[in-house]
Scaffold this active site. Structure first.
Site, PDB file in Angstrom:
ATOM      1  N   GLU A  25       0.829  -1.217   0.000  1.00  0.00           N
ATOM      2  CA  GLU A  25       0.000   0.000   0.000  1.00  0.00           C
ATOM      3  C   GLU A  25       0.864   1.267   0.000  1.00  0.00           C
ATOM      4  OE1 GLU A  25      -1.411   1.776   3.559  1.00  0.00           O
ATOM      5  OE2 GLU A  25      -1.060  -0.024   4.759  1.00  0.00           O
ATOM      6  N   LYS A  87      -5.012  10.867   1.330  1.00  0.00           N
ATOM      7  CA  LYS A  87      -5.227   9.509   1.838  1.00  0.00           C
ATOM      8  C   LYS A  87      -6.504   8.973   1.202  1.00  0.00           C
ATOM      9  CE  LYS A  87      -6.294   7.156   6.176  1.00  0.00           C
ATOM     10  NZ  LYS A  87      -6.458   7.302   7.630  1.00  0.00           N
ATOM     11  N   VAL A 107      -5.402   0.359   3.081  1.00  0.00           N
ATOM     12  CA  VAL A 107      -5.597  -1.087   2.910  1.00  0.00           C
ATOM     13  C   VAL A 107      -6.832  -1.346   2.046  1.00  0.00           C
ATOM     14  CG1 VAL A 107      -6.188  -3.236   4.121  1.00  0.00           C
ATOM     15  CG2 VAL A 107      -4.366  -1.752   5.009  1.00  0.00           C
ATOM     16  N   LYS A 160      -3.190  -2.277  15.735  1.00  0.00           N
ATOM     17  CA  LYS A 160      -2.643  -1.419  16.778  1.00  0.00           C
ATOM     18  C   LYS A 160      -3.648  -1.204  17.877  1.00  0.00           C
ATOM     19  CE  LYS A 160      -1.105   1.792  14.207  1.00  0.00           C
ATOM     20  NZ  LYS A 160      -1.707   0.968  13.362  1.00  0.00           N
TER      21      LYS A 160
HETATM   22  N1  PSU Z   1      -1.961   1.273  10.483  1.00  0.00           N
HETATM   23  C1  PSU Z   1      -0.640   1.512  10.507  1.00  0.00           C
HETATM   24  N2  PSU Z   1      -0.080   2.317   9.584  1.00  0.00           N
HETATM   25  C2  PSU Z   1      -0.821   2.862   8.598  1.00  0.00           C
HETATM   26  C3  PSU Z   1      -2.221   2.564   8.561  1.00  0.00           C
HETATM   27  C4  PSU Z   1      -2.740   1.786   9.511  1.00  0.00           C
HETATM   28  O1  PSU Z   1       0.042   1.036  11.367  1.00  0.00           O
HETATM   29  O2  PSU Z   1      -0.276   3.603   7.776  1.00  0.00           O
HETATM   30  C5  PSU Z   1      -3.046   3.104   7.440  1.00  0.00           C
HETATM   31  C6  PSU Z   1      -3.417   1.971   6.462  1.00  0.00           C
HETATM   32  O3  PSU Z   1      -3.323   2.475   5.156  1.00  0.00           O
HETATM   33  C7  PSU Z   1      -4.863   1.684   6.804  1.00  0.00           C
HETATM   34  C8  PSU Z   1      -5.339   3.055   7.193  1.00  0.00           C
HETATM   35  O4  PSU Z   1      -5.596   1.141   5.737  1.00  0.00           O
HETATM   36  O5  PSU Z   1      -4.271   3.618   7.936  1.00  0.00           O
HETATM   37  C9  PSU Z   1      -6.594   3.009   8.012  1.00  0.00           C
HETATM   38  O6  PSU Z   1      -7.082   4.291   8.122  1.00  0.00           O
HETATM   39  P1  PSU Z   1      -8.562   4.541   8.695  1.00  0.00           P
HETATM   40  O7  PSU Z   1      -8.497   4.135  10.115  1.00  0.00           O
HETATM   41  O8  PSU Z   1      -8.781   6.014   8.489  1.00  0.00           O
HETATM   42  O9  PSU Z   1      -9.465   3.692   7.875  1.00  0.00           O
END
Ligand code: PSU
Ligand code: MN
Length: 306
Positions: A25, A87, A107, A160
């Site tokens: 990604e 993003k 993702v 996380k």
């Molecule tokens: N977790 C990480 N690093 C990241 C992301 C998640 O440790 O860079 C990124 C990934 O691209 C994931 C996105 O798909 O954050 C999720 O964002 P949101 O919670 O806004 O959907």
């Protein structure tokens, strides 16, 4: 689809020859890490995948084109521009294409584009999930819905603990997404090897993971598979230390009123600064570890599919 999708030469040849591929990604590059570590990490990910017998396919949207396989210059551009690159999750894809603009794919968007190109294995750091406090904010990542519907196996180091791990697992169960622990029964918590939660199934070899992927699709069971690969022991962080850093970062985020798609990038950089870079080192190590496993799984999947 050719109107929108553009594979690099290397990726196109690999697809044509049925060689093992691993998708990567680009949100992790533009929003997940600071420059220049982000670019170094992205290039090392590609190298590690090659060393383990597969072809890397880093995915992004550039000038409205869905790009599968980037040049080093394109990766450097995404890293340098950082948060200036939008993003891009599933909901943003059509708009970016229509406007012919750039997007760093999360993702969810990466899975969607990988599936269009026919790539079945995708390695990353961590997925998005159900955020803590989601009962009030409704902040649930589009990554989970993508896992529910798109046929790509995603290798991550668990989720996380900026997320609610228990609710994330419940959501995945509802959506029928198997959560596999590689050599572990415990769901790893990204920066640390352990959490209070269990995966659905423990599998100890890339070959058996590939067999599970093949079996799922032979059965016509749509959707992804989440493979949780614990951060290597030497790079794992002390659980109390990291949990305290996460708590501090979340408190500060709420005070600042940061919401929505800014949440994850804010927390990642705040946690890195609270831990004086320790979390970043751990993040980089776990991504490399996932790239290696992703390549091994893809190699096995190619073997049993041909
Ligand atoms: N977790 C990480 N690093 C990241 C992301 C998640 O440790 O860079 C990124 C990934 O691209 C994931 C996105 O798909 O954050 C999720 O964002 P949101 O919670 O806004 O959907
Ligand atoms: Mn969100």
């Amino acid at each position: 689809m050719e109107k929108y999708l553009e594979c690099s030469k290397e990726v196109a040849v690999a697809i044509e020859k049925g060689l093992p591929l691993v998708a990567l990604e680009s949100t992790i590059i533009s929003h997940g890490m600071p420059y220049p570590e982000n670019v170094e990490t992205a290039l090392n990910c590609e190298r590690i995948i090659r060393e383990n017998g597969a072809v890397p396919a880093t995915i992004a949207i550039l000038n409205g084109r869905l790009k599968v396989g980037l040049s080093n210059e394109e990766i450097d551009f995404l890293g340098k521009e950082g948060v200036k690159i939008q993003k891009t999750s599933r909901r943003d894809i059509a708009y970016n294409v229509m406007r012919k603009i750039n997007g760093a794919t999360t993702v969810s968007a990466t899975m969607f584009i990988a599936a269009l190109a026919g790539i079945k294995v995708f390695a990353t750091g961590g997925i998005g999930g159900v955020h803590r406090g989601a009962e009030n904010t409704m902040d649930i990542s589009a990554d989970l819905e993508e896992l529910a519907m798109t046929d790509v196996a995603v290798i991550s180091a668990g989720a996380k603990s900026i997320l609610d791990l228990g609710l994330t697992l419940e959501y995945l169960e509802t959506k029928g997404v198997p959560v596999i622990g590689y050599k572990t029964e415990v769901l790893p918590a990204f920066y640390s090897e352990t959490s209070d939660f269990k995966v659905n199934f423990r599998i100890d070899t890339p070959e058996d993971i590939a067999r599970l992927i093949k079996t799922k699709y032979d059965l016509g069971l749509k959707g992804g598979i989440l493979i949780a690969n614990p951060v290597p022991g030497k790079d794992s962080m002390d659980k109390t230390l990291i949990d305290n850093a996460i708590q501090e970062a979340i408190t500060e985020m709420n005070e600042l009123g940061i919401k929505g798609k800014e949440t994850t990038p804010y927390l990642l950089s705040k946690i890195a600064s609270i831990t004086k870079g320790r979390s970043l080192a751990s993040n980089i190590a776990l991504v490399y570890n996932n790239c290696k496993l992703g390549a091994e799984i893809s190699v096995q999947l190619t073997k049993i599919s041909s």
